[in-house]
Design an enzyme around this catalytic site. Structure first.
Site, mmCIF file in Angstrom:
data_model
loop_
_atom_site.group_PDB
_atom_site.id
_atom_site.type_symbol
_atom_site.label_atom_id
_atom_site.label_comp_id
_atom_site.label_asym_id
_atom_site.label_seq_id
_atom_site.Cartn_x
_atom_site.Cartn_y
_atom_site.Cartn_z
ATOM 1 C CG ASP A 141 -1.926 0.737 1.100
ATOM 2 O OD1 ASP A 141 -2.414 1.198 0.015
ATOM 3 O OD2 ASP A 141 -2.812 1.343 2.437
ATOM 4 C CE LYS A 144 -1.283 3.466 -4.044
ATOM 5 N NZ LYS A 144 -1.912 2.864 -2.446
ATOM 6 C CG ASP A 169 -5.677 -0.702 -0.302
ATOM 7 O OD1 ASP A 169 -7.256 -0.386 -0.915
ATOM 8 O OD2 ASP A 169 -5.626 0.369 0.111
ATOM 9 C CD GLU A 199 -7.772 5.184 0.661
ATOM 10 O OE1 GLU A 199 -8.382 3.829 0.040
ATOM 11 O OE2 GLU A 199 -6.819 5.176 -0.058
HETATM 12 N N1 SAM Z 1 -0.660 1.327 4.393
HETATM 13 C C1 SAM Z 1 -1.038 2.835 5.159
HETATM 14 C C2 SAM Z 1 -2.958 2.859 5.585
HETATM 15 O O1 SAM Z 1 -3.690 1.999 5.221
HETATM 16 O O2 SAM Z 1 -3.068 2.986 6.969
HETATM 17 C C3 SAM Z 1 -1.167 3.975 4.121
HETATM 18 C C4 SAM Z 1 -0.598 4.240 2.921
HETATM 19 S S1 SAM Z 1 -0.327 5.079 2.146
HETATM 20 C C5 SAM Z 1 -1.668 5.143 0.924
HETATM 21 C C6 SAM Z 1 1.499 5.120 1.464
HETATM 22 C C7 SAM Z 1 2.680 5.189 2.358
HETATM 23 O O3 SAM Z 1 3.673 4.736 1.370
HETATM 24 C C8 SAM Z 1 2.588 6.666 2.189
HETATM 25 O O4 SAM Z 1 2.997 7.554 3.840
HETATM 26 C C9 SAM Z 1 4.393 7.144 1.725
HETATM 27 O O5 SAM Z 1 5.115 8.639 2.473
HETATM 28 C C10 SAM Z 1 4.446 5.639 2.074
HETATM 29 N N2 SAM Z 1 5.968 5.512 0.686
HETATM 30 C C11 SAM Z 1 5.429 5.177 -0.417
HETATM 31 N N3 SAM Z 1 6.708 4.975 -0.961
HETATM 32 C C12 SAM Z 1 7.552 3.780 -0.081
HETATM 33 C C13 SAM Z 1 8.350 3.681 -0.117
HETATM 34 N N4 SAM Z 1 8.904 2.967 -1.822
HETATM 35 N N5 SAM Z 1 9.302 2.872 0.652
HETATM 36 C C14 SAM Z 1 8.618 3.144 1.727
HETATM 37 N N6 SAM Z 1 7.050 3.631 1.857
HETATM 38 C C15 SAM Z 1 6.543 4.517 1.112
HETATM 39 MG MG MG Z 2 -3.988 2.300 -0.260
#
Ligand code: SAM
Ligand code: MG
Length: 214
Positions: A141, A144, A169, A199
């Site tokens: 998640d 993408k 997701d 969501e």
């Molecule tokens: N899983 C969480 C929830 O449902 O409560 C939501 C996650 S949010 C959609 C995506 C998160 O992934 C963001 O906080 C972003 O900073 C982090 N993120 C994106 N790419 C990443 C990566 N390559 N490594 C670590 N974190 C990453």
């Molecule tokens: Mg998501």
């Protein structure tokens, strides 16, 4: 005074949720995001599907890619049997500060290892630095365009076993077309779509559950 959305979400948790009660933390966040400010948590509707898959897999080692404020971390960790470990990766240190407090408010800090860093750097360290043998369950998640790269990396690093369950997701909205094409056409995966909604909205989105066949 000036604050960020994650900080306001944390305030809502501290005001509305009971310490040590994960369900009240989940409800407080869902209420805040449905009625005050939308946020990118998996949310209650897809969260129910996530709960079913986690309960069915009953993992002893689990990985989450993308912690944000810790909403899905709390959802997953509350269902894990004692001794089970959930490693969750987040590269934004400000989000990680909030997530740590949300997870602790739910009383789940002993089940969760939140690691601050990028998935592409941390996945190759899982065996050596984090003592992981294989993951039983992986929740994808994060951004993408990383889904496909990171499952290939998990494969290369030998972190998937026959029967490991991947749950991704947002495969429709914002969408992860290359990832979907890969898990649906690769004979090493058995893959199935769970239709739902983005969501806190009525827009179609869903989760893709893919079993690694080894
Ligand atoms: N899983 C969480 C929830 O449902 O409560 C939501 C996650 S949010 C959609 C995506 C998160 O992934 C963001 O906080 C972003 O900073 C982090 N993120 C994106 N790419 C990443 C990566 N390559 N490594 C670590 N974190 C990453
Ligand atoms: Mg998501």
């Amino acid at each position: 005074t000036w604050s960020t959305r994650p900080q306001r979400l944390l305030k809502a948790v501290q005001k509305k949720a009971t310490r040590g009660d994960p369900q009240s933390v989940i409800s407080a966040i869902d209420n805040f995001c449905r009625h005050k400010e939308w946020a990118m948590n998996v949310g209650d509707e897809k969260g129910a599907i996530l709960d079913c898959v986690v309960s069915e897999v009953n993992p002893s080692t689990a990985l989450e890619l993308g912690t944000y404020c810790g909403y899905s971390t709390v959802r997953i960790a509350r269902l894990l049997p004692p001794e089970t470990r959930l490693i969750t990766l987040e590269f934004n240190p400000d989000y990680a500060v909030v997530a740590r407090q949300v997870i602790a408010w739910a009383g789940l800090q002993d089940k969760v290892e939140l690691v601050v860093g990028a998935s592409g750097d941390l996945i190759p360290q899982m065996k050596q630095q984090f003592g992981v043998k294989e993951f039983d369950f992986v929740f994808l998640d994060h951004w993408k365009d990383r889904y496909l790269l990171d499952i290939k990396l998990l494969e290369e690093c030998g972190l998937l076993r026959r029967g490991t369950v991947l749950l991704a997701d947002n495969v429709i909205c914002p969408g992860t077309p290359e990832y979907l094409e890969y898990v649906r056409t690769n004979p090493r995966y058995e893959s199935r779509y769970f239709k739902s909604h983005l969501e806190y909205t009525k827009v179609e989105d869903g989760l893709e559950k893919s079993i690694f066949l080894g």
